[in-house]
Write an enzyme that holds these catalytic residues in place. Sequence first.
Site, PDB file in Angstrom:
ATOM      1  N   LYS A  49       1.252  -1.339   0.746  1.00 62.36           N
ATOM      2  CA  LYS A  49       0.063   0.315   0.092  1.00 62.36           C
ATOM      3  C   LYS A  49       0.842   1.170  -0.023  1.00 62.36           C
ATOM      4  CE  LYS A  49      -4.288  -1.801   1.990  1.00 62.36           C
ATOM      5  NZ  LYS A  49      -3.305  -2.813   2.039  1.00 62.36           N
ATOM      6  N   ASP A 104      -1.259  -2.104  -3.757  1.00 64.69           N
ATOM      7  CA  ASP A 104      -2.947  -2.026  -3.745  1.00 64.69           C
ATOM      8  C   ASP A 104      -3.474  -0.564  -4.051  1.00 64.69           C
ATOM      9  OD1 ASP A 104      -2.725  -4.735  -2.074  1.00 64.69           O
ATOM     10  OD2 ASP A 104      -2.559  -4.078  -0.674  1.00 64.69           O
ATOM     11  N   ARG A 148      -5.055  -6.684 -10.966  1.00 69.29           N
ATOM     12  CA  ARG A 148      -5.510  -6.905 -10.570  1.00 69.29           C
ATOM     13  C   ARG A 148      -7.457  -6.289 -10.138  1.00 69.29           C
ATOM     14  NH1 ARG A 148      -4.902  -6.217  -4.253  1.00 69.29           N
ATOM     15  NH2 ARG A 148      -2.476  -8.486  -4.907  1.00 69.29           N
ATOM     16  N   GLY A 160     -13.661  -3.006  -5.158  1.00 62.63           N
ATOM     17  CA  GLY A 160     -13.252  -1.978  -3.853  1.00 62.63           C
ATOM     18  C   GLY A 160     -13.751  -2.294  -2.729  1.00 62.63           C
ATOM     19  N   THR A 189     -12.149 -11.695  -6.698  1.00 62.55           N
ATOM     20  CA  THR A 189     -13.666 -11.654  -6.118  1.00 62.55           C
ATOM     21  C   THR A 189     -13.547 -13.213  -5.429  1.00 62.55           C
ATOM     22  OG1 THR A 189     -15.396 -10.898  -6.821  1.00 62.55           O
ATOM     23  CG2 THR A 189     -14.312 -12.232  -8.443  1.00 62.55           C
ATOM     24  N   HIS A 190     -14.209 -13.414  -4.393  1.00 64.69           N
ATOM     25  CA  HIS A 190     -15.002 -14.743  -3.629  1.00 64.69           C
ATOM     26  C   HIS A 190     -16.464 -14.564  -4.202  1.00 64.69           C
ATOM     27  CE1 HIS A 190     -12.280 -11.958  -1.418  1.00 64.69           C
ATOM     28  NE2 HIS A 190     -11.874 -13.377  -0.837  1.00 64.69           N
ATOM     29  N   ARG A 231     -12.616  -3.514   7.691  1.00 64.32           N
ATOM     30  CA  ARG A 231     -12.574  -4.107   6.357  1.00 64.32           C
ATOM     31  C   ARG A 231     -13.327  -5.421   5.864  1.00 64.32           C
ATOM     32  NH1 ARG A 231      -8.394  -0.493   5.135  1.00 64.32           N
ATOM     33  NH2 ARG A 231      -6.935  -2.140   4.623  1.00 64.32           N
ATOM     34  N   ARG A 232     -13.249  -6.434   6.037  1.00 63.33           N
ATOM     35  CA  ARG A 232     -13.156  -7.733   6.035  1.00 63.33           C
ATOM     36  C   ARG A 232     -14.941  -7.465   6.660  1.00 63.33           C
ATOM     37  NH1 ARG A 232      -9.765  -7.002   3.437  1.00 63.33           N
ATOM     38  NH2 ARG A 232     -11.262  -5.929   2.357  1.00 63.33           N
ATOM     39  N   GLU A 262     -17.525  -6.373   4.498  1.00 65.57           N
ATOM     40  CA  GLU A 262     -18.075  -6.946   3.628  1.00 65.57           C
ATOM     41  C   GLU A 262     -19.115  -7.714   3.436  1.00 65.57           C
ATOM     42  OE1 GLU A 262     -13.830  -6.363   1.617  1.00 65.57           O
ATOM     43  OE2 GLU A 262     -13.940  -7.998   1.609  1.00 65.57           O
TER      44      GLU A 262
HETATM   45  P1  FDA Z   1     -18.750  -9.932  -2.266  1.00 64.25           P
HETATM   46  O1  FDA Z   1     -18.312  -9.245  -1.242  1.00 64.25           O
HETATM   47  O2  FDA Z   1     -20.235  -9.253  -2.789  1.00 64.25           O
HETATM   48  O3  FDA Z   1     -19.054 -11.102  -2.242  1.00 64.25           O
HETATM   49  C1  FDA Z   1     -19.449 -12.176  -2.736  1.00 64.25           C
HETATM   50  C2  FDA Z   1     -19.241 -13.745  -1.712  1.00 64.25           C
HETATM   51  O4  FDA Z   1     -18.112 -13.624  -0.982  1.00 64.25           O
HETATM   52  C3  FDA Z   1     -19.945 -13.521  -0.234  1.00 64.25           C
HETATM   53  O5  FDA Z   1     -21.684 -13.974  -0.291  1.00 64.25           O
HETATM   54  C4  FDA Z   1     -19.776 -14.644  -0.191  1.00 64.25           C
HETATM   55  O6  FDA Z   1     -19.816 -15.241  -0.562  1.00 64.25           O
HETATM   56  C5  FDA Z   1     -17.601 -14.405  -0.105  1.00 64.25           C
HETATM   57  N1  FDA Z   1     -17.564 -13.053   0.868  1.00 64.25           N
HETATM   58  C6  FDA Z   1     -17.422 -12.212   0.641  1.00 64.25           C
HETATM   59  N2  FDA Z   1     -16.533 -11.278   1.352  1.00 64.25           N
HETATM   60  C7  FDA Z   1     -16.283 -12.561   2.517  1.00 64.25           C
HETATM   61  C8  FDA Z   1     -15.291 -12.182   3.587  1.00 64.25           C
HETATM   62  N3  FDA Z   1     -15.775 -10.946   3.974  1.00 64.25           N
HETATM   63  N4  FDA Z   1     -16.357 -12.836   4.990  1.00 64.25           N
HETATM   64  C9  FDA Z   1     -16.676 -13.886   3.871  1.00 64.25           C
HETATM   65  N5  FDA Z   1     -17.289 -14.240   2.673  1.00 64.25           N
HETATM   66  C10 FDA Z   1     -16.764 -13.220   2.188  1.00 64.25           C
HETATM   67  N6  FDA Z   1      -9.929  -3.688  -2.286  1.00 64.25           N
HETATM   68  C11 FDA Z   1      -9.092  -2.765  -2.638  1.00 64.25           C
HETATM   69  O7  FDA Z   1      -9.741  -1.613  -2.349  1.00 64.25           O
HETATM   70  N7  FDA Z   1      -8.070  -2.556  -3.330  1.00 64.25           N
HETATM   71  C12 FDA Z   1      -6.842  -3.529  -3.073  1.00 64.25           C
HETATM   72  O8  FDA Z   1      -6.123  -3.380  -3.263  1.00 64.25           O
HETATM   73  C13 FDA Z   1      -7.595  -4.717  -2.718  1.00 64.25           C
HETATM   74  N8  FDA Z   1      -6.596  -5.658  -2.887  1.00 64.25           N
HETATM   75  C14 FDA Z   1      -7.651  -7.249  -2.590  1.00 64.25           C
HETATM   76  C15 FDA Z   1      -6.681  -8.869  -3.234  1.00 64.25           C
HETATM   77  C16 FDA Z   1      -7.826  -9.845  -3.699  1.00 64.25           C
HETATM   78  C17 FDA Z   1      -6.403 -10.407  -3.727  1.00 64.25           C
HETATM   79  C18 FDA Z   1      -8.970  -9.741  -2.706  1.00 64.25           C
HETATM   80  C19 FDA Z   1      -9.704 -10.829  -3.024  1.00 64.25           C
HETATM   81  C20 FDA Z   1      -9.819  -8.789  -2.558  1.00 64.25           C
HETATM   82  C21 FDA Z   1      -9.168  -7.479  -2.625  1.00 64.25           C
HETATM   83  N9  FDA Z   1      -9.893  -6.154  -1.965  1.00 64.25           N
HETATM   84  C22 FDA Z   1      -9.402  -4.814  -2.327  1.00 64.25           C
HETATM   85  C23 FDA Z   1     -10.922  -6.155  -1.650  1.00 64.25           C
HETATM   86  C24 FDA Z   1     -12.088  -6.275  -2.807  1.00 64.25           C
HETATM   87  O9  FDA Z   1     -12.369  -4.949  -3.763  1.00 64.25           O
HETATM   88  C25 FDA Z   1     -13.549  -6.270  -1.895  1.00 64.25           C
HETATM   89  O10 FDA Z   1     -13.423  -5.616  -1.068  1.00 64.25           O
HETATM   90  C26 FDA Z   1     -13.868  -7.903  -1.964  1.00 64.25           C
HETATM   91  O11 FDA Z   1     -12.923  -8.662  -2.490  1.00 64.25           O
HETATM   92  C27 FDA Z   1     -15.206  -8.491  -1.658  1.00 64.25           C
HETATM   93  O12 FDA Z   1     -15.761  -8.458  -2.791  1.00 64.25           O
HETATM   94  P2  FDA Z   1     -16.011  -9.349  -3.098  1.00 64.25           P
HETATM   95  O13 FDA Z   1     -15.404  -9.132  -4.774  1.00 64.25           O
HETATM   96  O14 FDA Z   1     -15.540 -10.769  -2.661  1.00 64.25           O
HETATM   97  O15 FDA Z   1     -17.731  -9.432  -3.669  1.00 64.25           O
END
Ligand code: FDA
Length: 314
Positions: free
Chosen positions: A105, A142, A192, A196, A234-235, A294-295, A298
Amino acid sequence: MLRTAILAAARNHTLERVVTNAPVSRSIVKRFVGGAGHEAAIESSRELVARGLTVTLDHLGEDTTDRAQADDVVAAYGTLLDALHDAGLTQGLGGLTARADVSVKLSAVGQALPRDGEQIALENARRICEHARRVGATVTLDMEDHTTTDSTLAVLRELRLDFPDTAAVLQAYLLRTEGDCRDLAYVGSRVRLCKGAYDEPASVAFDKRLDVDRSYVRCMNVLLAGEGYPMFATHDPRLVEIIGERARATSTTDLEYQMLYGIRPEEQQRLADAGHTVRVYVPYGAQWYGYLMRRLAERPANMAFFARGLVSKG
Ligand code: FDA
């Protein structure tokens, strides 16, 4: 509402002190954080690599307020990179994939310092990139809140002159990102794409989840049609499915999936077992508070888990 409140709490230093010093059960932090020090993070990484996954490690810490603190962060990355090398985790399979990566970061290396913050961050990031190159690892910058996007992309441009494998992060929730994807979809460019994680105003970001997801798909299409190396972070089960479909349709195999340590580990393994490159983001260090909040934002469902941890003595 809850998300905004949790994200505001993530920036509250009084609350940070209270939570950090509370008898948080080890299991809560352990679930999302790869370790308190680099040794534990290396051990977590070794286990992931043994299961066919790859890693990017993040030394936790942001909002650096003086140069000495920024220098400490650079030194911590140096220690980490040497340890990754000694553990045999920096040997690559060639090309841009599979080598150990570190996520940095820019705010942790001085970007927010008054006067010359961007220049200081650039010099410090350059020191980390040089060290990474020496040991055979790569670096990802990041992306933080939208006020830093232009500065971070400017630093990226400078770094790539000497270290072309430095990766960028783009956030699908920002209105500008489809255009940024176009600009960065060139040969050798590692990008990547994530949704967000910050609380952004409607003037710069989509605020409805569906609009963010749609933007993610548009950005994904741009990256898949381009000539760079896309890394889909993304998850989201639906997006993971769409990435698979579009990659098949465009015969793209040169890409990777990225997920956070402790989140959907079975899915990480499933994708790796199916032959995909999967990179797990392993954060480590004592300053886990902002990252953990932040986690939670989400997925407020994790709040109950966290609250139980806070009141337990573990
Ligand atoms: P979303 O939040 O909509 O979640 C979709 C599904 O995934 C959920 O329904 C659940 O099943 C599962 N899930 C998601 N989060 C979970 C949690 N905390 N606990 C349990 N299950 C969960 N952001 C940023 O602003 N700058 C950055 O540099 C990065 N870098 C980064 C690296 C990597 C490898 C990842 C995976 C993510 C990031 N992020 C990030 C964070 C990203 O912006 C985002 O906030 C999270 O990945 C959550 O978004 P999803 O795409 O997972 O979808």
